[in-house]
Design a protein around this motif. Sequence first.
Motif, PDB file in Angstrom:
ATOM      1  N   LEU A 274      33.892 -41.713  99.125  1.00  0.00           N
ATOM      2  CA  LEU A 274      33.479 -41.171  97.836  1.00  0.00           C
ATOM      3  C   LEU A 274      33.771 -39.671  97.765  1.00  0.00           C
ATOM      4  N   ASN A 275      33.533 -38.951  98.860  1.00  0.00           N
ATOM      5  CA  ASN A 275      33.857 -37.526  98.895  1.00  0.00           C
ATOM      6  C   ASN A 275      35.352 -37.301  98.698  1.00  0.00           C
ATOM      7  N   ARG A 276      36.181 -38.154  99.302  1.00  0.00           N
ATOM      8  CA  ARG A 276      37.630 -38.022  99.149  1.00  0.00           C
ATOM      9  C   ARG A 276      38.058 -38.274  97.712  1.00  0.00           C
ATOM     10  N   VAL A 277      37.492 -39.320  97.108  1.00  0.00           N
ATOM     11  CA  VAL A 277      37.800 -39.606  95.704  1.00  0.00           C
ATOM     12  C   VAL A 277      37.438 -38.412  94.837  1.00  0.00           C
ATOM     13  N   ARG A 278      36.255 -37.865  95.048  1.00  0.00           N
ATOM     14  CA  ARG A 278      35.794 -36.741  94.228  1.00  0.00           C
ATOM     15  C   ARG A 278      36.735 -35.548  94.363  1.00  0.00           C
ATOM     16  N   ARG A 279      37.203 -35.262  95.581  1.00  0.00           N
ATOM     17  CA  ARG A 279      38.103 -34.122  95.771  1.00  0.00           C
ATOM     18  C   ARG A 279      39.434 -34.345  95.055  1.00  0.00           C
ATOM     19  N   ASP A 280      39.926 -35.583  95.087  1.00  0.00           N
ATOM     20  CA  ASP A 280      41.157 -35.881  94.360  1.00  0.00           C
ATOM     21  C   ASP A 280      40.957 -35.719  92.857  1.00  0.00           C
ATOM     22  N   LEU A 281      39.837 -36.210  92.351  1.00  0.00           N
ATOM     23  CA  LEU A 281      39.565 -36.099  90.915  1.00  0.00           C
ATOM     24  C   LEU A 281      39.396 -34.640  90.501  1.00  0.00           C
ATOM     25  N   LYS A 282      38.783 -33.841  91.347  1.00  0.00           N
ATOM     26  CA  LYS A 282      38.545 -32.431  91.011  1.00  0.00           C
ATOM     27  C   LYS A 282      39.834 -31.620  90.972  1.00  0.00           C
ATOM     28  N   ARG A 283      40.905 -32.170  91.539  1.00  0.00           N
ATOM     29  CA  ARG A 283      42.204 -31.489  91.446  1.00  0.00           C
ATOM     30  C   ARG A 283      42.872 -31.744  90.095  1.00  0.00           C
ATOM     31  N   GLY A 284      42.258 -32.551  89.247  1.00  0.00           N
ATOM     32  CA  GLY A 284      42.835 -32.854  87.954  1.00  0.00           C
ATOM     33  C   GLY A 284      44.045 -33.755  88.053  1.00  0.00           C
ATOM     34  N   THR A 285      44.015 -34.687  88.990  1.00  0.00           N
ATOM     35  CA  THR A 285      45.144 -35.577  89.222  1.00  0.00           C
ATOM     36  C   THR A 285      45.588 -36.269  87.931  1.00  0.00           C
ATOM     37  N   ASP A 291      43.161 -45.856  89.882  1.00  0.00           N
ATOM     38  CA  ASP A 291      44.189 -45.729  90.920  1.00  0.00           C
ATOM     39  C   ASP A 291      43.684 -44.899  92.098  1.00  0.00           C
ATOM     40  N   VAL A 292      42.950 -43.851  91.812  1.00  0.00           N
ATOM     41  CA  VAL A 292      42.408 -43.025  92.893  1.00  0.00           C
ATOM     42  C   VAL A 292      41.384 -43.820  93.698  1.00  0.00           C
ATOM     43  N   ALA A 293      40.542 -44.581  93.009  1.00  0.00           N
ATOM     44  CA  ALA A 293      39.537 -45.385  93.710  1.00  0.00           C
ATOM     45  C   ALA A 293      40.199 -46.409  94.621  1.00  0.00           C
ATOM     46  N   VAL A 294      41.215 -47.099  94.119  1.00  0.00           N
ATOM     47  CA  VAL A 294      41.915 -48.105  94.927  1.00  0.00           C
ATOM     48  C   VAL A 294      42.582 -47.451  96.125  1.00  0.00           C
ATOM     49  N   GLN A 295      43.134 -46.265  95.930  1.00  0.00           N
ATOM     50  CA  GLN A 295      43.801 -45.550  97.026  1.00  0.00           C
ATOM     51  C   GLN A 295      42.843 -45.313  98.193  1.00  0.00           C
ATOM     52  N   HIS A 296      41.564 -45.180  97.893  1.00  0.00           N
ATOM     53  CA  HIS A 296      40.584 -44.915  98.947  1.00  0.00           C
ATOM     54  C   HIS A 296      39.756 -46.154  99.293  1.00  0.00           C
TER      55      HIS A 296
END
Length: 343
Positions: A274-285, A291-296
């Motif tokens: 969940l922390n990894r997903v949040r960091r990816d989302l905070k980059r404005g991907t 897609d980000v959730a599935v990636q993790h």
Amino acid sequence: MALSPTLPIQESAASLFQASSTDVDEHCAGLGRWRLSYDQISAGAFRGSFTQLSLPRVEVFREITSQQVRQYGQLGANSFGIGLPWHGDGEINCNGASVAGAQVITCIDAEVDMCTPKAFEFRGVVTSAALIEELAARLDIELPRTVWHQLRAMEMAEAPVARLRAHLAAIQEMITTAPERFDDAGVRQALEDALLVDIMDMLPTARPTAPGRNVVARKRTVDRARALMHGSGDRSLSLLEICKAVGASPRKLGYCFQEVLGTSPMHYWRAMRLNRVRRDLKRGTEASVYDVAVQHGFWHFSQFSLDYKRHFSELPSETLRRARSSPAICTSWTSHQSTSSSP
């Protein structure tokens, strides 16, 4: 013991840094030169604050975190840190071992790896290991060399620990009520001397808490499991695969995680992802939340959304929307820095 004859008054100005945050990454970014990373383990809205008073040779800090957090990294090369748990709703897990209330946490030119509980307050002092060695040589004090380059919980004599607590409390009160007093070079020297005297009185009495064989073995098992969790790449491993790789049953692995990190393997792993997903989302991907959730490794999207909101008190779509609309400011973050009037 007086240090003034060996340490002349320093004319360098003091600086005071204070910051508060509603996001664990933003909190971590406010730690200055400390090279630490934080992961939020427990679920709920995060609130954190960090105060650091920088004197010529010593940094005094106070940190408050509302959620259970894993901290790892370094205070900086050649750093000596000594910390006192102030308040907390549970045990601190320091390098694989639980820390009792009477113990002091020391980090002497070493890696930091510890989990702190909810509603935790931590106060302490950071200086250079070279300064501690220099003072020990000049004052003919024997240092606990067996714990150099280690993060350890240590038993120390009650009197100097109590004095350090009193000095840290007095410094915090001064920060709150009369920060302008740090502009006075004499005050800075007196504070620095008092803190260094406390430390030099404490260290000769230090009795490192010897980790038992079981503690070392549990820490090794957890470290191997975490390495697999963090390095699993595109494919999310199952708990059974991890158990097989580390040679532990699910029950044994659960016991090891509870003792070392204060949580279960599944909760820890979910929190890390969940922390990894949040960091990816905070980059404005540009990718979608799905897609980000599935990636993790989150394949059940509705359950993922519930878990994310429970963990961070907002929906993943809200995190991404805020990041895309204002990439430079992803969370509420306020800071204040003041220096003495000296240039």
